[in-house]
Design an enzyme around this catalytic site. Structure first.
Site, PDB file in Angstrom:
ATOM      1  CG  ASP A  84      -2.057   0.960   1.133  1.00  0.00           C
ATOM      2  OD1 ASP A  84      -2.622   1.098   0.027  1.00  0.00           O
ATOM      3  OD2 ASP A  84      -2.406   1.575   2.156  1.00  0.00           O
ATOM      4  CG  HIS A  85      -0.656   5.034   0.690  1.00  0.00           C
ATOM      5  ND1 HIS A  85      -0.965   6.171  -0.028  1.00  0.00           N
ATOM      6  CD2 HIS A  85      -1.782   4.704   1.363  1.00  0.00           C
ATOM      7  CE1 HIS A  85      -2.221   6.512   0.198  1.00  0.00           C
ATOM      8  NE2 HIS A  85      -2.744   5.642   1.030  1.00  0.00           N
ATOM      9  CG  ASP A 106       0.282   7.903  -2.952  1.00  0.00           C
ATOM     10  OD1 ASP A 106      -0.110   8.742  -3.791  1.00  0.00           O
ATOM     11  OD2 ASP A 106       0.139   8.050  -1.730  1.00  0.00           O
ATOM     12  CG  HIS A 183      -4.636   8.420   4.822  1.00  0.00           C
ATOM     13  ND1 HIS A 183      -4.381   9.157   3.676  1.00  0.00           N
ATOM     14  CD2 HIS A 183      -4.871   7.157   4.396  1.00  0.00           C
ATOM     15  CE1 HIS A 183      -4.458   8.369   2.618  1.00  0.00           C
ATOM     16  NE2 HIS A 183      -4.762   7.154   3.018  1.00  0.00           N
ATOM     17  CG  HIS A 211      -6.874   5.300   0.388  1.00  0.00           C
ATOM     18  ND1 HIS A 211      -5.514   5.364   0.232  1.00  0.00           N
ATOM     19  CD2 HIS A 211      -7.289   4.350  -0.476  1.00  0.00           C
ATOM     20  CE1 HIS A 211      -5.120   4.494  -0.687  1.00  0.00           C
ATOM     21  NE2 HIS A 211      -6.191   3.866  -1.134  1.00  0.00           N
ATOM     22  N   GLY A 212      -8.717   6.074   4.303  1.00  0.00           N
ATOM     23  CA  GLY A 212      -9.082   6.820   5.503  1.00  0.00           C
ATOM     24  C   GLY A 212     -10.419   6.413   6.092  1.00  0.00           C
ATOM     25  CB  THR A 236      -6.201   5.212  12.136  1.00  0.00           C
ATOM     26  OG1 THR A 236      -5.239   5.784  11.234  1.00  0.00           O
ATOM     27  CG2 THR A 236      -6.102   5.933  13.474  1.00  0.00           C
TER      28      THR A 236
END
Length: 285
Positions: A84-85, A106, A183, A211-212, A236
């Site tokens: 990811d990212h 990304d 995020h 996302h987030g 998170t």
């Protein structure tokens, strides 16, 4: 169970009009918790390792990737492995041979033209290896090392026409879009732009990624899936559950030195969070 591919899970979810959750792995306990939560929910899931997590492990991908893949393979749940990212081209190329069936490349901090060029190169690389590639257009914001970003600021959200052109120019398999989430939110207070999600779903021929999602309330996630979101990223929320459980145990048992005593409750708390999100995905069908 053998690893399944991210593309398979996302394509099946998109065809059924439902969401599939992807959870970020930082430690072995994260991977174990995601597998346990998926087994309890009886649902598939994606385990994803970010470039920031790789940096935490000294910049070495192999060990955390091998541990995460082994955990997934010994689970009874259908699980996929995603990188990811990824910003670093070197890390992108390291995904090959480590069990990853997909990568989120990304280039969102670059200009539109540079983003298209870099992402198209990543897609070509992925196609040659059977690796599914996700990209981001717009700015979700909130990643470590970034200045705070107002998810409602002008110019932050993804434009549907630009998104359609971007997908056509790059050939990406999925697109992460900015629709009001951020995020690293520790409270679930985000309000999404559902009409924008609907317009993006109409304009873009590939699955959309949120996302987030840790900062997005349940009813907002349900509505987002109904409007066309497919891959729902959660990170998170696991860390919040883990830290609260560890902090609670150590507060009650301040003389504990055996990490198994407090890592166990932390892992259980994350597994419960995973199960809750996966149950939500089912409710959103």
């Amino acid at each position: 169970m053998p690893l399944v591919s991210t593309g398979e899970l996302v394509s099946a979810a998109a065809a059924d009009g439902r969401g599939v959750a992807a959870f970020n792995v930082i430690t072995l306990e994260h991977a174990e918790a995601i597998a346990a939560g998926a087994e309890s929910a009886g649902a598939p899931a994606i385990l994803q390792i970010s470039e920031n997590a790789v940096r935490f492990h000294g910049g070495r991908l192999s060990a955390i990737a091998a541990a995460t893949a082994a955990t997934a393979r010994t689970s009874t749940a259908r699980l996929a492995l995603h990188l990811d990212h990824v910003v670093s081209p070197d890390l992108l190329r390291a995904a090959d041979g480590e069990g990853f069936s997909s990568v989120m490349f990304d280039a969102s901090k670059l200009s539109y033209e540079k983003n298209v060029e870099a992402t198209a190169d990543a897609v070509r690389w992925g196609r040659e290896r059977g690796i599914w590639v996700e990209a981001e257009l717009g700015r979700v914001g909130g990643k470590e090392g970034e200045s705070p970003l107002d998810a409602h600021a002008p110019g932050v959200r993804t434009d549907p026409a630009e998104a359609a052109a971007y997908v056509a120019a790059t050939g990406v398999d999925a697109l992460a879009v900015a629709v009001g989430s951020s995020h690293a939110m520790t409270e679930r207070t985000a309000t999404l732009d559902h009409p924008l999600i609907t317009r993006l779903r109409t304009a873009v021929p590939v699955p959309l990624v949120l996302h987030g999602s840790s900062g997005v309330p349940d009813d907002e996630i349900r509505a987002a899936v109904a409007a066309g979101m497919v891959k729902i990223n959660v990170g998170t929320a696991l860390n919040t559950a883990f830290t609260a459980a560890v902090r609670g145990y150590l507060t009650a048992n301040p003389h504990t030195v055996d990490p198994r005593k407090y890592l166990g409750p932390g892992r259980e708390a994350m597994a419960g969070t995973v199960e809750a999100f996966l149950t939500l995905m089912r409710a959103a069908e």
